[in-house]
Design a protein around this motif. Sequence first.
Motif, short mmCIF file in Angstrom:
data_model
loop_
_atom_site.label_atom_id
_atom_site.label_comp_id
_atom_site.label_asym_id
_atom_site.label_seq_id
_atom_site.Cartn_x
_atom_site.Cartn_y
_atom_site.Cartn_z
N SER A 1 0.83 -1.21 0.00
CA SER A 1 0.00 0.00 0.00
C SER A 1 0.86 1.24 0.00
O SER A 1 0.40 2.31 -0.36
N GLN A 2 2.12 1.12 0.39
CA GLN A 2 2.95 2.33 0.47
C GLN A 2 4.43 1.97 0.41
O GLN A 2 4.89 1.08 1.12
N VAL A 3 5.14 2.64 -0.47
CA VAL A 3 6.60 2.56 -0.47
C VAL A 3 7.10 3.99 -0.27
O VAL A 3 6.78 4.87 -1.06
N GLN A 4 7.83 4.20 0.79
CA GLN A 4 8.25 5.56 1.14
C GLN A 4 9.73 5.74 0.80
O GLN A 4 10.57 4.91 1.18
N TYR A 5 10.01 6.81 0.09
CA TYR A 5 11.41 7.17 -0.16
C TYR A 5 12.02 7.62 1.16
O TYR A 5 11.48 8.50 1.83
N VAL A 6 13.14 7.03 1.54
CA VAL A 6 13.84 7.47 2.77
C VAL A 6 15.06 8.30 2.37
O VAL A 6 15.22 9.44 2.79
N ASP A 7 15.93 7.70 1.55
CA ASP A 7 17.05 8.44 0.97
C ASP A 7 17.48 7.68 -0.28
O ASP A 7 16.81 6.73 -0.69
N ALA A 8 18.60 8.08 -0.85
CA ALA A 8 19.01 7.50 -2.13
C ALA A 8 19.22 5.98 -2.04
O ALA A 8 19.13 5.28 -3.05
N GLU A 9 19.45 5.45 -0.85
CA GLU A 9 19.75 4.02 -0.71
C GLU A 9 18.75 3.26 0.15
O GLU A 9 18.97 2.07 0.42
#
Lengths: 457, 171
Positions: free
Chosen positions: A31-39
Amino acid sequence: MDALRACLEGVIPGMMATCAPDGTPNMAYLSQVQYVDAEHVALSFQFFNKTRQNVLANPRATLLIVDPDTSALHRLAVQYLRTETEGPLFESMKAKLAGIASHTGMAGVFVLRGADVYRVLGIEAVPGAHRPAPPPRCSVMPALRRTALRLARCRDLDSFLDETLAALAEGFGVTHAMVLLVDRPGQRLYTVASRGYPASGVGSEIPRGQGVIGVAAREGTPIRISHLTSEYAYARTVRASAAAGGLAAMLETEIPLPGLAEAHSQLAVPIVACGVTLGVLFVESPREMRFSYDDEDALVTVATQLGLAIQNMQAAAESGEAGETPTETAAPSAAGPAALPETAAAGAPCVVRHFAADGSVFLDGDYLIKGVAGAIFWALANDYVHLGRTAFTNRELRLDPRIRLPDVSDNLEARLILLERRLVERGACIRLEKTGRGRFRLAVGRRLELAGAPGAS
Amino acid sequence: MTTPSEPVLDPAHAAFIMSPVIVTAAARDAQNVPSVCIAVGRRIAEDRRRITIFLCPARAGTFVADVVASGALAVVFCEPASNRTLQVKGFDAVVEPLADGDAALLDDYAEAMIPVYTAVDAPAAHARSVLGCPGGKLVAISFTPSAAFVQTPGPRAGEPLQPGALPRAGL
């Protein structure tokens, strides 16, 4: 991951493959994929399901994410690292999930238990016939540059606040926005500027920690919701719950909060300087999915410039105040600039009533303001009536025992802006006019009468 | 795995699988690193003891090789408008040649999926892109359903499949 952030938005959910230790694969929708940082990315942990069991036993997983604009697919090899159950990432995902749940008919079903953080080990672009990418709505970097230059020309906080909101409207097409500042020990935020609403709502307050704005302030992290959700409505529901929680007495409830009745997109960005959250820059839209990761980047940058400006202008105002004493005095009858409104009852006194319990001030029976700004106004009015003073400095107000600023570092200038704007909005017969750095004068168009009343000070 | 006396899937489940649903699949390599892909069609045998999914190998990553090596896979069938979702596991998957009629079946599937995607705000071009296959060469993978689970979001997600219709979301 920076180039794939668009894939983490949109209506098409990602997919996740995991594998049990016995070699049985499992598939699940995300339901959700959250960008945290580049890696790193974070996935929402909502249910104790097979996926959860699998990643705890075998941390390797593979995601398939879809670019909503081009339909391009990307395969992500990821490794589970940890679960966060509080803090900025968790709160940001919780708010976003509330929007997603509401949008997909899953309100009450999708509840965030944790933010599962994964390291991205590899990204594979899936070959295929993709749709051409649409042209960008606006080019963020040039708009950001123009905004930064525009703000760099501002000389005082008053114009900085207005220019920030004007630049967001003209550079980014953000037509509904407001700035709220933290009333530090009071666990609340007060509106100091807004744009795009029928009434400015300057002086209205919300509790820290509630709604999109309150959570952004408490966690010091941007909160972005792309769909209509009642869970994070910041206006009526937030204040109703505050009232139920016994906060109504300390909260400004006379001044309605500005805000869209149905905001389908909301983005609240903390205004931070020197590691301290000073306030929140909030934007909203009646359109779904109006604000992207790029918009969030831009707003964080603008809010950072705003934070530094607030801090620098406060420091400058205080250094400018140092050692200065007001010399100007004027008889009440001599005061009153042309800008003051004509009143039918000219000649009749304006009755100023102050209630010490909450600092509230009424002019001719009409509510003006309460709290710190109310105390400031009452002190000014008293000095005007009893001493005939019209010239004041920020510094003396800061030290004035009648005002009792809640914190030594309280942004007095912002309180004065708030008071000044309320006076203008109410069409009051009194105005605050800046006369120099850290100095202002009281302009009074009618005779003032400080009225006593039961419970009034 | 032994073949159960009764098929894991009942006629209602088979009908759901053959309705316009999104088909996705997972497998794993020898180190249990998972692979994932979107299928471009599905077929279920009349006796419901065999499911075949169709893939574009150019877009499937290591999925086909993983299935060939282990035989293990998980296939999810999802109706996006309702969120009704079903997961089937198999451990005897093999690559098979396409049968007569499969091409027409896949064309019908691709056509039927367009309104499914548009109903959830994805344009028709999205369906064509996701279900397209560069080069056109497809692979059929066939397996015996050995276990099936409800995966509709809600408290019953993860439960073994019961006879009859899938629960609605949130129930």
